[in-house]
Scaffold this active site. Structure first.
Site, PDB file in Angstrom:
ATOM      1  N   SER A 571     -14.544 105.192  28.937  1.00 14.55           N
ATOM      2  CA  SER A 571     -16.002 105.141  29.093  1.00 14.55           C
ATOM      3  C   SER A 571     -16.605 103.897  28.461  1.00 14.55           C
ATOM      4  O   SER A 571     -17.483 103.248  29.048  1.00 14.55           O
ATOM      5  CB  SER A 571     -16.640 106.398  28.492  1.00 14.55           C
ATOM      6  N   SER A 695     -10.123 107.918  37.346  1.00 12.05           N
ATOM      7  CA  SER A 695     -10.923 107.680  36.144  1.00 12.05           C
ATOM      8  C   SER A 695     -12.371 108.120  36.366  1.00 12.05           C
ATOM      9  O   SER A 695     -13.005 108.672  35.460  1.00 12.05           O
ATOM     10  CB  SER A 695     -10.872 106.202  35.759  1.00 12.05           C
ATOM     11  N   ASN A 698     -12.358 111.984  35.977  1.00 10.93           N
ATOM     12  CA  ASN A 698     -11.899 112.650  34.755  1.00 10.93           C
ATOM     13  C   ASN A 698     -12.184 111.944  33.432  1.00 10.93           C
ATOM     14  O   ASN A 698     -12.183 112.592  32.385  1.00 10.93           O
ATOM     15  CB  ASN A 698     -10.383 112.874  34.841  1.00 10.93           C
ATOM     16  N   TYR A 699     -12.400 110.622  33.442  1.00  7.54           N
ATOM     17  CA  TYR A 699     -12.469 109.896  32.175  1.00  7.54           C
ATOM     18  C   TYR A 699     -13.772 109.145  31.920  1.00  7.54           C
ATOM     19  O   TYR A 699     -14.034 108.757  30.791  1.00  7.54           O
ATOM     20  CB  TYR A 699     -11.297 108.904  32.079  1.00  7.54           C
ATOM     21  N   LEU A 700     -14.566 108.912  32.955  1.00  4.05           N
ATOM     22  CA  LEU A 700     -15.786 108.124  32.788  1.00  4.05           C
ATOM     23  C   LEU A 700     -17.001 109.030  32.673  1.00  4.05           C
ATOM     24  O   LEU A 700     -17.264 109.852  33.564  1.00  4.05           O
ATOM     25  CB  LEU A 700     -15.965 107.170  33.979  1.00  4.05           C
TER      26      LEU A 700
END
Length: 741
Positions: A571, A695, A698-700
């Site tokens: 992020s 991403s 799930n990750y940002l």
């Protein structure tokens, strides 16, 4: 359809005042002697039923040259119904009649010159005629869609505005129905819901035995298997054209599990997989696949409606008196296990799940779902501290499977929100944690040093922590804590850089991680120390595991795990890259390219790779041809603009001035389209082997993207599709322009 089209054309051309009287007449070939054709008078020819198409001389020539093939198909179809039409044998030509300018017609005495064509065999003429008829109908339908006679009227401004208003109204209604759970008070710690009611999972249909004409053979003799063994044999037959069935591990695992489904007599008979003949089963499978592909629209619609009924019954639940969509309400049917990469259990039989294997979770005051007739549930629970609706244990790996709510549900949304908030909290104490593990690099305790090096890798390289796996249970994939000596190579100097660590291992989902990274001296020296007196297969961090690492991290910050570092680094990298790459003066296409480049930096950091799409080269070639075509159009538009300016120079004629403005807009439009295509080509090429969606999903932190869209005036639907907008509805609603991760 073709007759209606011909009549419409006939009427229009007959009524057209521009018609010069010239007409193109195509007559069917008569099965008569040439001498009789000579004796025919023009009057006799007029008595024949034929088709006239009136147009100006130029239009007739254009029509004849560009649409000759279409006309031949249309006329041929019409002439099949002509009472005077007689089908000719192969090799003969139909005589054509043309009206002279005075209206009389003449028949060509000499046969038309022969063309080199494939001769259709007599026995194939019927099928050929049917094919031509079908092609003609399709062609006519297509032409009817493009022909000026039947072109649909363009929508008026009022109709376009009405459609737009309807779309906006529908969107507003959806928003009204949306459960804005993020505006409600949260339950006390651990409580996920207070009321949960659902219908239970949907079970796949029972196996239907093979038809009598499809047989399995062993050693050349037909063998009738019992249904469970026959079903397993069909699973193998369905994969005959796949490389899996050639692998020794797959074949051995399948044969061992298959024999468990056999009767005693079948076991005694079938002892060698190489003597088994599955070809008829495979042929039946291929036939069924083709039949599904060739289903009519009506058949597909019936299946679609049946599936929709299943979704309506099993695909929704009531959570705290709100209707929520269930994600995976269908229990997976039995099949052969494949796994990722060279999985040691590939080929094993995934058994059919029965209601007796399933645990149901719902609230006490709800209607408990009824199991299928003649069955019962394994257990019914009322646990409101978990988010699953049903669970069971699969037989291959012994892992628990769950029925969960959809990604845009309250329970999933709350979990995402909490995940990104924990990652944001890490921002305030990450400097202290980094100072701590740098100090531990020179600790007197080897365990502390190993933990410090592992944290360094997780923080700087966004490596997954990794979990210990029992030998033979899964494919040989590792994470940071489970790295072995063979997975890294140390270089004092490499490519002009000092203290370089070369990583090469299989990560999650058997994706290869290969990287050459310069590290600080303390880390490099510790790695040398860890590798002393060890073989390639020995653990690099022999005094560390994921549990010990996460226990240490949670003592530094509540809720902190190794995974939080990955979310935080992803992020924060996106936010930094967007700040560096974005430019307010760019157009939307260029801004999107900047966003994708920022996203790409995250994907590379997290090692989110993909194989290039099979159609990549072809799609790029198609896009390049469109770019070339657009460049030609732009050059032509600029030329026309130059001419228009020249004509309008010194003139006060409003028409000429209007034409100049029109040409300017055409040039501008072409330039915008060309730029958009070129940006798209660049974006595709850069994303050839990078998976951006992982991403993003799930990750940002979605609030970074929402705030960026608001600041840069980019429509959110250019970044998030409908599914992601529903999943991140909480972030879209609450995020302000000044949000900072």
């Amino acid at each position: 359809m073709a007759d209606d089209f011909s009549k419409a054309m006939e009427k229009e051309l007959r009524d057209d005042p521009r018609s010069s009287g010239d007409a193109l007449v195509l007559k069917p070939k008569k099965k008569k002697a040439k001498a009789k054709a000579k004796e025919k008078s023009p009057q006799d020819g007029k008595k024949k039923t034929h088709r006239k198409m009136k147009s100006s001389e130029k239009e007739s020539m254009d029509f004849e040259e560009s649409g000759d093939r279409r006309l031949q198909l249309d006329v041929k179809q019409e002439l099949q119904d002509d009472p005077d039409f007689v089908a000719e044998g192969k090799g003969k030509k139909r005589k054509r009649k043309r009206d002279h300018a005075d209206g009389t017609s003449s028949t060509s005495e000499a046969p038309l010159p022969k063309k080199k064509k494939k001769v259709v065999k007599e026995e194939g003429q019927v099928n050929s005629t049917k094919k031509i008829k079908k092609e003609a109908k399709d062609k006519v339908k297509k032409e009817e869609g493009d022909h000026p006679v039947s072109v649909k009227k363009k929508k008026t401004k009022e109709e376009i505005e009405a459609a737009r208003a309807l779309k906006i109204k529908k969107k507003e209604e959806e928003e009204k129905l949306r459960w804005r759970w993020w505006e409600e008070e949260k339950y006390e710690d651990g409580i996920k819901w207070k009321f949960l009611e659902h219908k239970g999972p949907y079970f796949p249909p029972e196996y239907q035995t093979l038809p009598d004409d499809v047989k399995f053979y062993y050693n050349g003799k037909a063998v009738k298997l019992n249904p469970p063994a026959e079903e397993a044999a069909l699973f193998f037959a369905q994969m005959l054209d796949h490389e899996y069935t050639t692998k020794e591990v797959f074949r051995n695992n399948f044969f061992r599990d298959w024999r468990k489904e056999m009767t005693l007599e079948e076991k005694q008979l079938i002892t060698d997989l190489n003597k088994c003949d599955f070809r008829e089963l495979h042929a039946m499978h291929i036939q069924r696949v083709e039949a599904r592909k060739n289903m009519s629209k009506e058949e597909k619609q019936v299946i679609k409606e049946a599936n929709q009924k299943i979704v309506e019954e099993y695909g929704f639940c009531v959570l705290d008196h709100h209707r929520e969509r269930i994600g995976n309400f269908k229990i997976e049917p039995p099949a052969l296990f494949r796994g990722r990469g060279d999985h040691p259990k590939q080929g094993m039989l995934k058994k059919r799940i029965r209601p007796e294997d399933v645990i149901i979770n719902c609230s006490k005051d709800s209607r408990i779902p009824e199991p299928p007739a003649g069955h019962h549930w394994k257990e019914v629970r009322h646990d409101n501290t978990v988010t699953w609706l049903a669970s069971w244990t699969e037989n291959v790996q012994g892992s628990c499977k769950y029925v969960m709510l959809n990604a845009n549900s309250k329970l999933k949304g709350e979990k995402d929100w909490e995940k990104y908030e924990v990652a944001r909290r890490l921002k305030s104490c990450v400097d202290a944690i980094r100072t701590q593990y740098h100090e531990d690099l020179k600790s007197k305790q080897m365990g502390s040093r190993q933990r410090a090096v592992a944290l360094y890798f997780i923080d700087k390289l966004a490596l997954r922590a990794g979990n210990e796996k029992e030998e033979g249970e899964t494919a040989d994939t590792v994470g940071c804590c489970s790295l072995r000596v063979e997975h890294i190579t140390l270089h004092d100097t490499l490519d002009g850089q000092k203290c370089v660590v070369e990583f090469d291992f299989l990560g999650k989902d058997c994706i290869r991680y290969y990287n050459k990274v310069p590290v600080i001296k303390k880390v490099f020296k510790n790695l040398k120390l860890f590798m002393e007196n060890k073989q390639g297969g020995d653990d690099l961090f022999d005094r560390l595991n994921t549990q010990l690492l996460n226990k240490h991290l949670s003592s530094l910050m509540p809720g902190l795990t190794a995974k939080v570092f990955r979310t935080y680094n992803a992020s924060i990298t996106l936010q930094q890259q967007l700040k560096e790459l974005s430019n307010m003066t760019d157009n939307v296409a260029e801004k999107l390219l900047s966003y994708n480049r920022a996203n790409r930096a995250v994907a590379i950091l997290c090692n989110h790779q993909r194989a290039p799409p099979k159609t990549f080269e072809q799609s790029m070639a198609n896009l390049q041809s469109k770019i070339d075509s657009r460049k030609e159009q732009l050059a032509l538009a600029k030329k026309e603009l130059k001419q228009a300016k020249k004509d309008a120079k010194g003139s006060s004629d409003n028409k000429l001035l209007t034409l100049v403005e029109k040409k300017k807009k055409a040039v501008q439009r072409c330039e915008e389209q060309l730029l958009r295509m070129e940006v798209q080509a660049t974006d595709r090429e850069e994303n050839k082997q990078i998976a951006l969606s992982t991403s993003k999903l799930n990750y940002l932190d979605p609030r970074i993207s929402v705030a960026w869209c608001k600041n840069m005036e980019v429509p959110l639907d250019k970044i998030y599709n409908k599914t992601l907008r529903d999943k991140f509805a909480w972030a879209i609603d609450m995020t302000e322009v000044d949000f900072v991760f």
